[in-house]
Design a protein around this motif. Structure first.
Motif, short mmCIF file in Angstrom:
data_model
loop_
_atom_site.label_atom_id
_atom_site.label_comp_id
_atom_site.label_asym_id
_atom_site.label_seq_id
_atom_site.Cartn_x
_atom_site.Cartn_y
_atom_site.Cartn_z
N ALA A 10 0.97 -1.19 -0.02
CA ALA A 10 -0.21 -0.15 -0.36
C ALA A 10 0.96 1.05 0.39
N TYR A 11 1.64 1.27 0.10
CA TYR A 11 3.25 2.56 0.54
C TYR A 11 3.19 2.70 -1.09
N GLY A 12 3.21 4.45 -1.29
CA GLY A 12 3.18 4.80 -2.05
C GLY A 12 3.29 6.56 -2.19
N ARG A 13 2.78 7.06 -3.00
CA ARG A 13 2.88 8.38 -2.92
C ARG A 13 2.24 8.99 -2.17
N LEU A 14 0.99 8.48 -1.82
CA LEU A 14 -0.53 9.19 -0.78
C LEU A 14 0.79 9.43 0.01
N ALA A 15 0.83 8.11 0.40
CA ALA A 15 2.17 8.17 2.05
C ALA A 15 3.12 8.96 2.14
N VAL A 16 3.72 9.02 1.51
CA VAL A 16 5.22 9.99 1.19
C VAL A 16 3.96 11.16 1.77
N LEU A 17 3.53 12.15 0.45
CA LEU A 17 2.81 13.38 0.74
C LEU A 17 1.80 13.03 2.06
N ALA A 18 1.40 12.25 2.92
CA ALA A 18 0.85 12.93 3.87
C ALA A 18 1.46 12.67 5.03
N GLN A 19 2.69 11.75 4.89
CA GLN A 19 3.75 11.85 6.16
C GLN A 19 4.93 12.58 6.73
N TRP A 20 5.19 13.33 5.07
CA TRP A 20 6.38 13.98 5.51
C TRP A 20 6.45 15.35 6.18
N ARG A 21 5.25 15.54 6.30
CA ARG A 21 4.62 17.01 7.66
C ARG A 21 3.74 16.69 8.39
N SER A 22 3.51 15.94 7.97
CA SER A 22 1.35 15.17 8.79
C SER A 22 2.12 14.28 9.29
N GLU A 23 1.11 13.78 10.74
CA GLU A 23 0.32 13.40 11.96
C GLU A 23 0.29 12.25 10.37
N ALA A 24 -0.72 11.03 10.45
CA ALA A 24 -1.34 10.16 9.53
C ALA A 24 -2.17 9.01 10.69
N LYS A 25 -2.86 8.85 11.08
CA LYS A 25 -3.20 7.54 11.14
C LYS A 25 -4.69 6.73 10.82
N LEU A 26 -5.05 5.64 11.23
CA LEU A 26 -5.96 5.57 10.46
C LEU A 26 -7.21 5.74 11.88
N ALA A 27 -7.61 6.15 11.51
CA ALA A 27 -8.94 6.21 13.47
C ALA A 27 -10.02 5.18 13.42
N MET A 28 -10.40 4.50 12.41
CA MET A 28 -10.99 3.55 12.89
C MET A 28 -11.99 3.18 10.78
N LYS A 29 -12.52 2.17 11.21
CA LYS A 29 -12.78 1.07 10.13
C LYS A 29 -14.95 1.27 9.98
N VAL A 30 -14.53 1.42 8.99
CA VAL A 30 -17.07 1.78 9.21
C VAL A 30 -17.31 0.41 7.92
N HIS A 31 -17.82 -0.33 8.47
CA HIS A 31 -18.31 -1.91 7.62
C HIS A 31 -19.29 -0.82 6.19
N ARG A 32 -19.64 -1.40 5.02
CA ARG A 32 -20.44 -0.96 3.81
C ARG A 32 -21.66 -1.10 4.63
N SER A 33 -22.02 -1.89 5.27
CA SER A 33 -23.66 -1.65 5.79
C SER A 33 -24.20 -0.64 6.80
N ALA A 34 -23.12 0.14 6.91
CA ALA A 34 -23.86 1.50 7.84
C ALA A 34 -24.07 2.21 6.39
N PHE A 35 -24.03 2.13 5.39
CA PHE A 35 -24.24 2.98 4.40
C PHE A 35 -25.49 2.95 3.98
N VAL A 36 -26.31 3.96 3.38
CA VAL A 36 -26.81 3.90 1.87
C VAL A 36 -26.63 4.90 0.94
N PRO A 37 -26.91 3.68 -0.34
CA PRO A 37 -26.63 2.15 0.30
C PRO A 37 -25.50 2.44 0.23
#
Length: 273
Positions: free
Chosen positions: A164-191
């Motif tokens: 998964a590591y690529g350009r987006l990770a570098v742009l996000a992490q070189w001067r920001s702290e990035a964390k995955l805060a929570m996962k959300v199951h697809r069933s929570a959405f409509v549709p």
């Protein structure tokens, strides 16, 4: 907040079928929405910028948390439902009809605002890259709390050496702290979307000295644009890049995904000096 009808009733009353063309998937679970609204921290009196509020589920949660919300919505069908939220907000909601890609966010919310959004899938990554780009740092935003497809969220927080590591990770992490805060199951959405989702939380950190964001962006675009090639090949169009790798003790026959964020920062600093 004054009482409002349940979101399902609002969607039915206004005929708000989610638009695939606009990348819409509505999140209706108010307890889940309240959890998302708490991720940035206490919002009482804080300014919050929201993109694509749809029928206003997250908007309600941000207001319940005490935020002063500016919401940008391009789907005119959603405006009557959002007007009802506005009427119940005691003046803490500002609605802007328009395209988020064309909005000058700092002009409408000022500096120090939180950004919180269940981003439309079709513009989410483009908006994130825009918020992470530019030479001016710290940015106008105080934090980003953003819903993405799980695959995109994992790319933002990915570590070197992973698929998964690529350009987006570098742009996000070189001067920001990035964390995955929570996962959300697809069933929570409509549709329900076809994939899982996740909320990512980013906060600015000090930018490394002597590094041009534009140079770093060019390096990562070249390196990961041909990620199966060795750096010697993928960076050959950037004058001095291969020589800079050697001076830094980085083997030019390595591939981009093996370099750390600091490696890319050091390379950008050397090419900019």
């Amino acid at each position: 907040m004054k009482p409002l009808p349940p979101l399902r009733e609002v969607i039915a009353a206004h005929g708000l079928n989610a638009s695939k063309a606009l990348g819409q998937n509505f999140l209706l679970d108010e307890q889940l929405l309240d959890r998302i609204a708490r991720i940035p921290g206490p919002l009482a009196g804080e300014r919050v910028y929201e993109v694509g509020p749809g029928p206003g589920g997250l908007t309600r949660a941000l207001l319940r948390a005490g935020g002063e919300v500016v919401a940008v919505e391009r789907d005119r069908r959603c405006l009557p439902a959002l007007a009802d939220v506005n009427a119940a907000s005691d003046g803490r909601l500002t609605l802007i009809e328009g395209d988020a890609m064309a909005i000058d966010e700092e002009a409408v919310v000022g500096r120090g605002a939180h950004i919180a959004s269940n981003l439309p899938y079709n513009v989410g990554t483009a908006l994130l890259v825009r918020w992470l780009s530019g030479e001016s740092w710290p940015p106008f935003w105080k934090s980003l709390t953003l819903m993405f497809q799980l695959e995109v969220a994992e790319r933002i927080v990915a570590k070197p050496g992973t698929s998964a590591y690529g350009r987006l990770a570098v742009l996000a992490q070189w001067r920001s702290e990035a964390k995955l805060a929570m996962k959300v199951h697809r069933s929570a959405f409509v549709p329900p979307p076809k994939v899982m989702s996740a909320v990512v939380h980013l906060t600015p950190k000090d930018a490394p000295e002597g590094v041009s964001a534009a140079i770093l962006e060019r390096i990562t675009a070249a390196a990961f644009g041909q990620r199966r090639k060795m750096l010697r090949r993928s960076l050959q169009a950037l004058p001095g890049a291969v020589e800079a790798l050697e001076r830094l003790g980085i083997d030019p026959e390595r591939r981009a995904e093996t370099l750390s964020v600091d490696d890319f920062v050091n390379l950008a600093r050397m090419l900019g000096s």
